[in-house]
Design an enzyme around this catalytic site. Structure first.
Site, PDB file in Angstrom:
ATOM      1  N   ASN A   1       0.850  -1.187   0.000  1.00 30.33           N
ATOM      2  CA  ASN A   1       0.000   0.000   0.000  1.00 30.33           C
ATOM      3  C   ASN A   1       0.887   1.239   0.000  1.00 30.33           C
ATOM      4  OD1 ASN A   1       0.668   0.671   2.809  1.00 30.33           O
ATOM      5  ND2 ASN A   1      -0.569  -1.128   3.306  1.00 30.33           N
TER       6      ASN A   1
ATOM      7  N   ASP B   1      -4.126  -6.584   4.365  1.00 23.14           N
ATOM      8  CA  ASP B   1      -5.201  -7.455   4.862  1.00 23.14           C
ATOM      9  C   ASP B   1      -5.063  -8.881   4.349  1.00 23.14           C
ATOM     10  OD1 ASP B   1      -6.599  -5.490   6.364  1.00 23.14           O
ATOM     11  OD2 ASP B   1      -7.397  -4.667   4.503  1.00 23.14           O
TER      12      ASP B   1
ATOM     13  N   LYS C   1       9.693 -16.424 -10.863  1.00 27.75           N
ATOM     14  CA  LYS C   1       8.962 -15.324 -11.472  1.00 27.75           C
ATOM     15  C   LYS C   1       7.864 -15.851 -12.400  1.00 27.75           C
ATOM     16  CE  LYS C   1       9.510 -11.242 -14.402  1.00 27.75           C
ATOM     17  NZ  LYS C   1      10.448 -10.407 -15.182  1.00 27.75           N
TER      18      LYS C   1
ATOM     19  N   ASP D   1      -4.476 -10.862  12.252  1.00 25.43           N
ATOM     20  CA  ASP D   1      -4.924  -9.578  12.788  1.00 25.43           C
ATOM     21  C   ASP D   1      -4.085  -9.283  14.026  1.00 25.43           C
ATOM     22  OD1 ASP D   1      -6.265  -7.406  13.926  1.00 25.43           O
ATOM     23  OD2 ASP D   1      -8.187  -8.057  13.106  1.00 25.43           O
TER      24      ASP D   1
ATOM     25  N   PHE E   1      -4.680   2.066  14.612  1.00 27.99           N
ATOM     26  CA  PHE E   1      -4.869   3.124  13.620  1.00 27.99           C
ATOM     27  C   PHE E   1      -5.921   2.657  12.625  1.00 27.99           C
ATOM     28  CE2 PHE E   1      -1.456   5.301  15.421  1.00 27.99           C
ATOM     29  CZ  PHE E   1      -1.257   6.514  14.782  1.00 27.99           C
TER      30      PHE E   1
ATOM     31  N   LYS F   1     -14.365  -0.219  14.482  1.00 30.18           N
ATOM     32  CA  LYS F   1     -13.119  -0.991  14.504  1.00 30.18           C
ATOM     33  C   LYS F   1     -12.591  -1.105  15.931  1.00 30.18           C
ATOM     34  CE  LYS F   1      -8.444  -1.169  12.557  1.00 30.18           C
ATOM     35  NZ  LYS F   1      -7.502  -0.597  11.560  1.00 30.18           N
TER      36      LYS F   1
END
Length: 397
Positions: A208, A276, A286, A304, A323, A337
């Site tokens: 991300n 996630d 590859k 988690d 966060f 959350k």
């Protein structure tokens, strides 16, 4: 600055011992008084004369020196210092510390002291990665020993990997943090930061846009308040802060293992943007674009980490902070959350593209607790970190 602080510096045997000479000089530049202790193996790498000249102090070597021990010199040395620094801390010295051995001056000082101890490990990569050394490291951290480094790099033996002693400025920063008189002095805190990289094959991964800047700033702010910070970071864009124990990881599973290996802490701040999912059928080689169609990737949920720690029955930190990076209904989603994960606080931020927050230099967060939501104005990530660190200090004291 270290004005009027007394540092007892134990120099172990290893090629990195030459850095101890510069360390003495840097500590004295900050006003510290440095008393060197040289092990039998350390003499093979640096001379007592060099250490004495740079420290302007007597160098201690012998446990059975009649003059020194007439007044129980090893007890006095161990108690007179404000901090004991072991640099380099060899595998042998770490093993002695972990087992409580006291068969020479250095190990006896370390067993007899009532002051904080900071070690800078240095050894061959295989020695560092050996299960015995890692067990000893876990024991030492559990005993409250502070650790700086080691770093990755080329070894004198020709190998490459973790085991290089931290650089002198890093050790000095760790000394500063250890002697800081902030409200979190002596308290152990964990901070996770950065993204995780989940492999698709050996050259591709899922990630991300997290830069790791906010987590890094939080770790730095907590250290500035005197906390003993273990900083577990994914492959971030920013370097880790000085004065903390840094553990570098790549994947969510590695981060989970590092968090549990960190041992008991009073507060845990989970600022990392953990992926996630991971690719369950990641390729060992590859994946080629050969015209046969798109690769079929199978995804599986990552552990988690926040929920696991927040819901611990035994050893749960007093304060668990998560966060929540959201793009829609920020406060509602973050509040849900917090309840779902069972953590104490959630720091929520709007990372929709128009905010420029994800990967940027500023943040606008809302602190969500059991009593409600408190929105903070947009400010630099360093300022957010200082505010959060102060709140954590208030909650722990």
């Amino acid at each position: 600055m270290l004005t009027n602080k007394h540092i007892l510096l134990i120099v172990g045997g290893g090629i990195a011992a030459f850095k101890a000479l510069d360390l003495v000089r840097r500590l004295r530049e900050q006003g510290a008084q440095v008393t060197p202790v040289l092990t039998t193996a350390g003499v093979e790498f640096v001379t007592p004369l060099s250490l004495s000249a740079l420290s302007a102090s007597k160098v201690y070597q012998d446990l059975f020196n009649l003059t020194d021990e007439a007044e129980m010199g090893h007890i006095e040395l161990s108690r007179a210092a404000d901090l004991i620094v072991v640099a380099p801390a060899t595998a042998d010295l770490m093993a002695k510390m972990a087992c409580g051995l006291a068969n020479d001056l250095a190990s006896t000082l370390l067993l007899a002291t009532d002051k904080r101890v900071l070690i800078a490990p240095s050894m061959n990569v295989r020695m560092w990665e050996h299960p015995a050394t890692q067990r000893n490291l876990a024991i030492l951290r559990g005993d409250g020993i502070l650790v700086v480094g080691p770093n990755e790099g080329d070894m004198a033996c020709g190998e490459y990997g973790p085991g290089r002693m931290a650089e002198v400025p890093e050790i000095v920063a760790a000394v500063d943090a250890a002697l800081a008189d902030g409200p979190l002095k002596g308290r152990r805190v964990l901070v996770t930061s950065g993204p995780t990289h989940e492999p698709i094959d050996p050259v591709r991964y899922i990630a991300n846009r997290s830069s790791g800047a906010q987590g890094t700033a939080i770790a730095r702010a907590l250290a500035a308040l005197g906390a003993d910070v273990t900083f577990v970071t994914g492959p971030a864009d920013v370097p880790p802060p000085m004065g903390v124990t840094t553990v570098k990881v790549q994947t969510a599973q590695e981060m989970r293992e590092a968090v549990h290996a960190a041992g008991s802490v009073e507060a845990a701040v989970f600022a990392a943007a953990v992926a996630d999912w991971h690719v369950a059928n990641a390729g060992n080689s590859k994946i080629k674009k050969d015209g046969s169609g798109l690769p079929q990737l199978t995804f599986a949920e990552n552990p988690d980490i926040l929920a696991t720690v927040a819901q611990m029955d035994v050893g749960r930190p007093k304060l668990v902070v998560g966060f929540a990076a959201e793009t829609d209904d920020v406060i509602a989603n973050a509040t849900a959350k917090r309840e779902r994960k069972q953590c104490d606080w959630i720091v929520a931020n709007d990372v929709s593209p128009e905010t420029g927050i994800m990967g940027g230099s500023e943040n606008a967060v809302t602190l969500i607790t059991a009593t409600g939501a408190e929105s903070w104005p947009r400010m630099s990530k360093d300022a957010v970190a200082r505010m959060l660190a102060q709140r954590i200090a208030e909650a722990l004291t």
